[in-house]
Design an enzyme around this catalytic site. Structure first.
Site, PDB file in Angstrom:
ATOM      1  N   LYS A   1       0.890  -1.218   0.123  1.00 38.32           N
ATOM      2  CA  LYS A   1      -0.208   0.018   0.075  1.00 38.32           C
ATOM      3  C   LYS A   1       0.916   1.215  -0.016  1.00 38.32           C
ATOM      4  CE  LYS A   1      -1.494   2.547   3.451  1.00 38.32           C
ATOM      5  NZ  LYS A   1      -2.037   2.752   4.696  1.00 38.32           N
TER       6      LYS A   1
ATOM      7  N   ASP B   1      -6.342   0.844   0.832  1.00 37.23           N
ATOM      8  CA  ASP B   1      -6.497   0.951   2.121  1.00 37.23           C
ATOM      9  C   ASP B   1      -7.781   0.528   2.700  1.00 37.23           C
ATOM     10  OD1 ASP B   1      -8.257   3.000   1.250  1.00 37.23           O
ATOM     11  OD2 ASP B   1      -7.390   4.690   2.151  1.00 37.23           O
TER      12      ASP B   1
END
Length: 268
Positions: A135, A153
């Site tokens: 991420k 996320d």
């Protein structure tokens, strides 16, 4: 097993699913033409540090914390040499400051020792840094280097499931499932548009379905408040009632820095 688009509705074909996904993204792009990374940064190093700090806190809190941090430690070398207690004091407002300080010291040391203090522009290098997963790596690649990446996320994962783009809770699987629906050139902005929508409209506990621009074709319509008046009260950030002037300025190209200098709060 792919979830259906509604009670009794057949699963869409792969082509129909791709068309619906891209229709959703086009509408989100129209709704949020001003979508950008909501972490303030001036270079890849600042974005990397800010993204590590953003875990378990808000971007607004990180943006209030990083100016003093970067004034004192402007690059990897200075941060690698930081006193740990002094660093903890600076980042304390972001929460989990002890673990985050250890990660920042370790990743800065790795940057100095293995990359001459420069943030690498390859995912396979970024994910070797302490505290950096896919991420964070995709955030840095997409926003600091212009290299396409999907940032999964909590907001993105939640909406990807509601949009029926994936059934998975695993971030890597979500990334792979969504990547098959969109061209790589769209991945970075797709991430921004979806996250913006998740923070403003499609909330975890009570989505504002009745005020959602996707209401006519979202497969999860009805999971939240469908009454338009009640739903409008659930909107956040620049979409919240009473913030029409801020929304107008953002849609007309005002930058985050300009809005902050003018005294606008960009929080929820």
């Amino acid at each position: 097993m792919v979830r259906t688009a509604g009670a009794g509705a057949p699963d869409p074909s792969p082509l129909a699913a791709k068309r619906r996904a891209r229709r959703i993204h086009r509408r989100l792009a129209e709704e949020y033409p001003y979508a950008v990374a909501e972490l303030d940064f001036r270079n890849p190093f600042e974005l990397l540090v800010a993204t590590v700090l953003s875990a378990q806190t808000t971007d607004v809190r990180v943006n209030l914390t990083t100016p003093a941090l970067f004034a004192r430690y402007p690059d990897a070398r200075s941060l690698a040499e930081a006193d740990e207690m002094a660093l903890q004091d600076l980042i304390r407002p972001t929460g989990f400051f002890r673990a985050k300080s250890r990660s920042l010291l370790a990743l800065s040391t790795r940057l100095v020792d293995e990359f001459d203090g420069v943030v690498p522009a390859r995912l396979e290098d970024l994910v070797t840094l302490p505290g950096v997963g896919r991420k964070t790596a995709n955030v840095v690649l997409g926003n600091a280097f212009g290299i396409p990446g999907i940032t999964v996320d909590t907001h993105f994962g939640r909406l990807a499931r509601r949009f029926r783009w994936t059934e998975s809770d695993d971030a890597v699987k979500v990334e792979a499932d969504v990547a098959r629906l969109f061209d790589p050139k769209d991945w970075t902005m797709l991430s921004h548009h979806v996250v913006f929508h998740g923070r403003r409209v499609c909330h975890a506990r009570k989505p504002a379905c009745g005020a959602c621009p996707l209401a006519a074709f979202c497969p999860a319509y009805g999971e939240g408040e469908v009454d338009p008046v009640k739903a409008a009260k659930l909107l956040k950030y620049e979409l919240a009632p009473g913030r029409e002037e801020l929304l107008h300025l953002m849609k007309n190209g005002a930058t985050r820095a300009e809005l902050q200098a003018a005294g606008y709060s960009l929080g929820a």
